[in-house]
Design a protein around this motif. Structure first.
Motif, PDB file in Angstrom:
ATOM      1  N   ALA A 168      40.870  38.074  24.843  1.00 51.57           N
ATOM      2  CA  ALA A 168      42.004  38.817  25.409  1.00 51.57           C
ATOM      3  C   ALA A 168      41.901  38.956  26.924  1.00 51.57           C
ATOM      4  CB  ALA A 168      42.091  40.203  24.768  1.00 51.57           C
ATOM      5  N   VAL A 169      40.726  38.695  27.495  1.00 54.01           N
ATOM      6  CA  VAL A 169      40.558  38.761  28.951  1.00 54.01           C
ATOM      7  C   VAL A 169      41.061  37.442  29.528  1.00 54.01           C
ATOM      8  CG1 VAL A 169      38.936  38.980  30.862  1.00 54.01           C
ATOM      9  CG2 VAL A 169      38.575  40.300  28.769  1.00 54.01           C
ATOM     10  N   GLY A 170      42.246  37.464  30.070  1.00 56.73           N
ATOM     11  CA  GLY A 170      42.820  36.252  30.631  1.00 56.73           C
ATOM     12  C   GLY A 170      42.132  35.833  31.919  1.00 56.73           C
ATOM     13  N   PHE A 171      42.381  34.614  32.315  1.00 57.96           N
ATOM     14  CA  PHE A 171      41.741  34.042  33.493  1.00 57.96           C
ATOM     15  C   PHE A 171      42.058  34.835  34.759  1.00 57.96           C
ATOM     16  CE2 PHE A 171      41.554  30.915  36.988  1.00 57.96           C
ATOM     17  CZ  PHE A 171      40.201  30.617  36.906  1.00 57.96           C
ATOM     18  N   GLU A 172      43.324  35.203  34.965  1.00 65.41           N
ATOM     19  CA  GLU A 172      43.703  35.939  36.179  1.00 65.41           C
ATOM     20  C   GLU A 172      43.054  37.321  36.204  1.00 65.41           C
ATOM     21  OE1 GLU A 172      45.996  34.378  34.203  1.00 65.41           O
ATOM     22  OE2 GLU A 172      46.273  32.658  35.528  1.00 65.41           O
ATOM     23  N   ARG A 173      43.005  37.962  35.062  1.00 64.96           N
ATOM     24  CA  ARG A 173      42.371  39.280  34.972  1.00 64.96           C
ATOM     25  C   ARG A 173      40.879  39.169  35.295  1.00 64.96           C
ATOM     26  NH1 ARG A 173      42.682  42.944  29.554  1.00 64.96           N
ATOM     27  NH2 ARG A 173      41.751  44.817  30.408  1.00 64.96           N
ATOM     28  N   TRP A 174      40.236  38.122  34.787  1.00 62.41           N
ATOM     29  CA  TRP A 174      38.823  37.887  35.081  1.00 62.41           C
ATOM     30  C   TRP A 174      38.620  37.674  36.579  1.00 62.41           C
ATOM     31  CZ3 TRP A 174      34.102  38.696  33.800  1.00 62.41           C
ATOM     32  CH2 TRP A 174      33.064  37.883  34.257  1.00 62.41           C
ATOM     33  N   GLN A 175      39.486  36.877  37.203  1.00 67.17           N
ATOM     34  CA  GLN A 175      39.376  36.620  38.644  1.00 67.17           C
ATOM     35  C   GLN A 175      39.477  37.916  39.444  1.00 67.17           C
ATOM     36  OE1 GLN A 175      42.497  33.534  39.086  1.00 67.17           O
ATOM     37  NE2 GLN A 175      40.922  32.414  40.232  1.00 67.17           N
ATOM     38  N   ARG A 176      40.443  38.773  39.106  1.00 69.44           N
ATOM     39  CA  ARG A 176      40.590  40.054  39.813  1.00 69.44           C
ATOM     40  C   ARG A 176      39.339  40.917  39.650  1.00 69.44           C
ATOM     41  NH1 ARG A 176      45.745  39.919  37.553  1.00 69.44           N
ATOM     42  NH2 ARG A 176      45.152  41.462  35.995  1.00 69.44           N
ATOM     43  N   TYR A 177      38.837  40.977  38.433  1.00 70.28           N
ATOM     44  CA  TYR A 177      37.650  41.781  38.168  1.00 70.28           C
ATOM     45  C   TYR A 177      36.455  41.255  38.963  1.00 70.28           C
ATOM     46  CZ  TYR A 177      33.832  44.112  35.833  1.00 70.28           C
ATOM     47  OH  TYR A 177      32.705  44.844  35.581  1.00 70.28           O
ATOM     48  N   VAL A 178      36.248  39.964  38.953  1.00 70.45           N
ATOM     49  CA  VAL A 178      35.126  39.341  39.650  1.00 70.45           C
ATOM     50  C   VAL A 178      35.202  39.630  41.150  1.00 70.45           C
ATOM     51  CG1 VAL A 178      34.214  37.090  40.368  1.00 70.45           C
ATOM     52  CG2 VAL A 178      34.643  37.560  37.958  1.00 70.45           C
ATOM     53  N   ARG A 179      36.387  39.524  41.724  1.00 68.11           N
ATOM     54  CA  ARG A 179      36.534  39.809  43.163  1.00 68.11           C
ATOM     55  C   ARG A 179      36.146  41.253  43.459  1.00 68.11           C
ATOM     56  NH1 ARG A 179      41.111  36.316  42.797  1.00 68.11           N
ATOM     57  NH2 ARG A 179      42.471  38.093  42.449  1.00 68.11           N
ATOM     58  N   THR A 180      36.511  42.184  42.590  1.00 72.40           N
ATOM     59  CA  THR A 180      36.177  43.593  42.781  1.00 72.40           C
ATOM     60  C   THR A 180      34.664  43.801  42.724  1.00 72.40           C
ATOM     61  OG1 THR A 180      38.268  44.278  41.819  1.00 72.40           O
ATOM     62  CG2 THR A 180      36.532  45.929  41.884  1.00 72.40           C
ATOM     63  N   VAL A 181      34.018  43.242  41.695  1.00 75.17           N
ATOM     64  CA  VAL A 181      32.569  43.407  41.552  1.00 75.17           C
ATOM     65  C   VAL A 181      31.846  42.723  42.712  1.00 75.17           C
ATOM     66  CG1 VAL A 181      30.557  42.838  40.122  1.00 75.17           C
ATOM     67  CG2 VAL A 181      32.652  43.663  39.049  1.00 75.17           C
ATOM     68  N   ALA A 182      32.276  41.523  43.069  1.00 73.38           N
ATOM     69  CA  ALA A 182      31.604  40.757  44.127  1.00 73.38           C
ATOM     70  C   ALA A 182      31.786  41.393  45.503  1.00 73.38           C
ATOM     71  CB  ALA A 182      32.106  39.320  44.134  1.00 73.38           C
ATOM     72  N   ALA A 183      32.818  42.213  45.685  1.00 73.42           N
ATOM     73  CA  ALA A 183      33.052  42.856  46.976  1.00 73.42           C
ATOM     74  C   ALA A 183      32.009  43.936  47.270  1.00 73.42           C
ATOM     75  CB  ALA A 183      34.455  43.457  47.023  1.00 73.42           C
ATOM     76  N   ALA A 184      31.396  44.471  46.234  1.00 73.62           N
ATOM     77  CA  ALA A 184      30.379  45.509  46.419  1.00 73.62           C
ATOM     78  C   ALA A 184      29.063  44.857  46.839  1.00 73.62           C
ATOM     79  CB  ALA A 184      30.188  46.288  45.122  1.00 73.62           C
ATOM     80  N   PRO A 185      28.252  45.571  47.602  1.00 69.03           N
ATOM     81  CA  PRO A 185      26.933  45.032  47.970  1.00 69.03           C
ATOM     82  C   PRO A 185      26.083  44.808  46.713  1.00 69.03           C
ATOM     83  CG  PRO A 185      27.439  47.033  49.221  1.00 69.03           C
ATOM     84  CD  PRO A 185      28.503  46.884  48.187  1.00 69.03           C
TER      85      PRO A 185
END
Length: 160
Positions: A36-53
């Motif tokens: 159920a986790v679509g590709f675009e949703r995964w991309q948004r989530y990854v960008r959020t996590v990766a933005a943190a130190p």
């Protein structure tokens, strides 16, 4: 910045921090377990996590020598005043059909190495009950603590 501690090599696996570009390549691992986790949703989530130190949160990918990803681990360095510092593993997926046990062990070792690097005396892993990963994590010396309660609420506003 905390010292990076490499997990011990187990089998033919390597663990690496995933940039947003590499995390996109690892998306099939997530989709296999959470379709159920679509590709675009995964991309948004990854960008959020990766933005943190990396000392706050991050994504680690489990890669076999052949080059493909067969596991993911998403961690958060929790430092609430009511708990000892702990590394919270929010996503733990190991999907090697040939050697699932060593894949799980490699991710456990990666979580523990990250906890040492971040001076976290505790590792907390969120995992579905009854899964092979849950059983193997228990064998590695982890024990349930408390209970996560959940209720579906209808009529809530979708955030993502």
């Amino acid at each position: 910045m905390p010292k990076e501690v490499k997990p011990p090599a187990i089998g033919t696996y390597g663990v690496e921090r995933l940039s947003p570009e590499l995390a996109v390549i690892a998306y099939p691992v997530v989709a296999a377990v959470y379709p159920a986790v679509g590709f675009e949703r995964w991309q948004r989530y990854v960008r959020t996590v990766a933005a943190a130190p990396p000392e706050q949160s991050g994504l680690l990918g489990l890669r076999v020598d052949a080059g493909y990803y067969c596991g993911l681990l998403i961690y958060r360095n929790d430092r609430e005043p009511w708990h000892k510092p702990r590394l919270s593993v929010e996503l733990f997926i190991a999907l090697d059909v040939i050697d699932a046990r060593n894949a799980i062990d490699a991710l456990i070792a990666a979580a523990e190495a990250k906890a040492v690097a971040l001076a976290c005396p505790t590792v907390q892993v969120r995992i579905e009950r009854g899964s092979e990963s849950a059983n193997r994590i228990r064998q590695a010396g982890y024990r349930p603590l408390g209970e996560l309660m959940i209720k579906e609420i209808s009529g809530t506003t979708k955030i993502n």
